[in-house]
Design an enzyme around this catalytic site. Structure first.
Site, PDB file in Angstrom:
ATOM      1  N   GLY A 202     -20.834  72.762  66.374  1.00  0.00           N
ATOM      2  CA  GLY A 202     -21.627  71.895  65.523  1.00  0.00           C
ATOM      3  C   GLY A 202     -22.930  71.487  66.179  1.00  0.00           C
TER       4      GLY A 202
ATOM      5  N   GLY B 166     -30.947  78.270  66.834  1.00  0.00           N
ATOM      6  CA  GLY B 166     -30.178  79.302  67.519  1.00  0.00           C
ATOM      7  C   GLY B 166     -28.915  79.656  66.766  1.00  0.00           C
ATOM      8  N   HIS B 167     -28.174  78.648  66.315  1.00  0.00           N
ATOM      9  CA  HIS B 167     -26.970  78.906  65.518  1.00  0.00           C
ATOM     10  C   HIS B 167     -27.321  79.612  64.209  1.00  0.00           C
ATOM     11  CE1 HIS B 167     -25.711  75.187  67.827  1.00  0.00           C
ATOM     12  NE2 HIS B 167     -24.741  76.022  68.134  1.00  0.00           N
TER      13      HIS B 167
ATOM     14  N   LYS C 107     -27.623  82.818  75.231  1.00  0.00           N
ATOM     15  CA  LYS C 107     -28.040  81.715  76.099  1.00  0.00           C
ATOM     16  C   LYS C 107     -26.919  81.366  77.075  1.00  0.00           C
ATOM     17  CE  LYS C 107     -27.914  77.365  75.036  1.00  0.00           C
ATOM     18  NZ  LYS C 107     -27.313  76.696  76.246  1.00  0.00           N
ATOM     19  N   ASP C 108     -25.700  81.323  76.575  1.00  0.00           N
ATOM     20  CA  ASP C 108     -24.553  81.130  77.468  1.00  0.00           C
ATOM     21  C   ASP C 108     -24.051  82.518  77.853  1.00  0.00           C
ATOM     22  OD1 ASP C 108     -22.283  80.432  78.863  1.00  0.00           O
ATOM     23  OD2 ASP C 108     -21.794  78.767  77.525  1.00  0.00           O
TER      24      ASP C 108
ATOM     25  N   VAL D 267     -32.695  81.958  71.400  1.00  0.00           N
ATOM     26  CA  VAL D 267     -33.795  81.423  70.589  1.00  0.00           C
ATOM     27  C   VAL D 267     -34.425  80.278  71.372  1.00  0.00           C
ATOM     28  CG1 VAL D 267     -34.424  80.339  68.397  1.00  0.00           C
ATOM     29  CG2 VAL D 267     -32.636  82.092  68.469  1.00  0.00           C
TER      30      VAL D 267
ATOM     31  N   SER E 253     -27.854  72.298  71.797  1.00  0.00           N
ATOM     32  CA  SER E 253     -27.463  71.003  71.238  1.00  0.00           C
ATOM     33  C   SER E 253     -27.645  69.886  72.258  1.00  0.00           C
ATOM     34  CB  SER E 253     -26.006  71.058  70.770  1.00  0.00           C
ATOM     35  OG  SER E 253     -25.832  72.054  69.772  1.00  0.00           O
ATOM     36  N   ARG E 254     -27.535  70.208  73.541  1.00  0.00           N
ATOM     37  CA  ARG E 254     -27.669  69.182  74.580  1.00  0.00           C
ATOM     38  C   ARG E 254     -29.124  68.808  74.849  1.00  0.00           C
ATOM     39  NH1 ARG E 254     -22.805  71.845  76.397  1.00  0.00           N
ATOM     40  NH2 ARG E 254     -21.139  70.316  76.747  1.00  0.00           N
TER      41      ARG E 254
END
EC number: 6.3.2.1
Length: 289
Positions: A29, A34-35, A149-150, A176, A186-187
């Site tokens: 969430g 990016g999502h 990214k991860d 992205v 998100s962080r």
């Protein structure tokens, strides 16, 4: 867009889809561009797209930000609906980890899960691998989409799918970024203005390593030093690691094959990660027939 809140609802939805190509985008969430890029790629490739939103407690350590992790369900729903998502699976913790069964099976990848982020976040990737295995078994997608990214997480999950012969294609989508190069996360919401200004040093350090590599610097220690120097010059003092690894295996890079530079650093209130593959070798998707 259909709302699926428990296993039974998801399984019933999946049964109705029959043999259609299903694209799956697992998330926690707090969605951002990016999502949505993952969703759009799934939309192009697949007939039906299902997204999951589940903040997975088993991938957070005891002193990490599970309780503080941003939860923006109503905004997430609106974004997904606008992008044409077909179904959203948003279970409770009890729906995924039934309290009456505290001794659930766990999935672990010892070689990959204990290095880099796994070394400073013990148990993190076991939690990731376990919940993704469960989600893949419930959704039974044709393809699953993950952001690069991860990078370590993608490598862990790609290896898991290969090792367990899971019938799913694992597709990695490039990171992205914001206009100044900061990887979307998100962080990033945790960053105040000074920390936000510092955070761009991660991508600047990666770009510095990229150009040095292209100009002939192929020493892993020297490349990592360039990146760390860039971070420290920006005032980033708490660096978990800067590592140059083989882009396919994440083993220490010995000068052959494509190297990837990976960073994890604490900037303000946020722990940020980023990476860049320096060579020309692409990261393949994995398909099990």
């Amino acid at each position: 867009m259909e709302s699926l809140q428990d296993r039974a609802a998801l399984l019933a939805w999946r049964k109705r889809q029959g043999h259609q190509n299903i694209g799956f985008v697992p998330t926690m969430g707090c969605l951002h561009e990016g999502h949505l890029t993952l969703l759009r790629e799934a939309r192009q490739r697949c007939e039906q797209v299902v997204v999951s939103i589940f903040v997975n407690p088993t991938q957070f350590g005891p002193n990490e930000d599970f309780d503080l992790y941003p939860r923006t369900f109503e905004a997430d729903w609106a974004l997904l609906e606008a992008e044409g998502c077909d179904a959203l699976f948003h279970p409770t913790v009890a729906a995924i980890y039934p309290p009456e069964n505290p001794n659930l099976t766990h999935v672990t990848l010892p070689a990959l899960a204990g290095m880099l982020c796994g070394a400073v976040r013990p148990g993190h990737f076991d939690g990731v691998a376990t919940v993704v295995t469960l989600l893949l078994n419930l959704v039974r997608p044709t393809s699953a989409f993950f952001g690069l990214k991860d990078y370590q997480q993608f490598t862990v999950l790609r290896s898991m799918v290969q090792d367990l012969a899971m019938p799913v294609e694992v597709i990695g989508i490039p990171t992205v970024r914001e206009p100044d190069g900061l990887a979307m996360s998100s962080r990033n919401r945790y960053l105040d203005a000074p920390a936000r200004a510092q955070a761009v040093a991660l991508s600047q350090g990666l770009n510095r390593a990229y150009h040095a590599y292209q100009e002939g610097l192929h020493d892993a220690t020297a490349l990592a030093h360039l990146v760390e120097q860039t971070l420290r010059q920006a005032g980033i003092a708490r660096i978990d690691y800067v590592a140059v690894r083989d882009a396919l295996t994440l083993q220490p890079w010995q000068g052959k094959g494509a190297p990837v530079v990976l960073i994890a650093a604490h900037v303000g209130a946020a722990r940020l990660i980023d990476n860049l593959v320096l060579g020309a070798q692409p990261i393949p998707s994995v398909t099990q027939e």
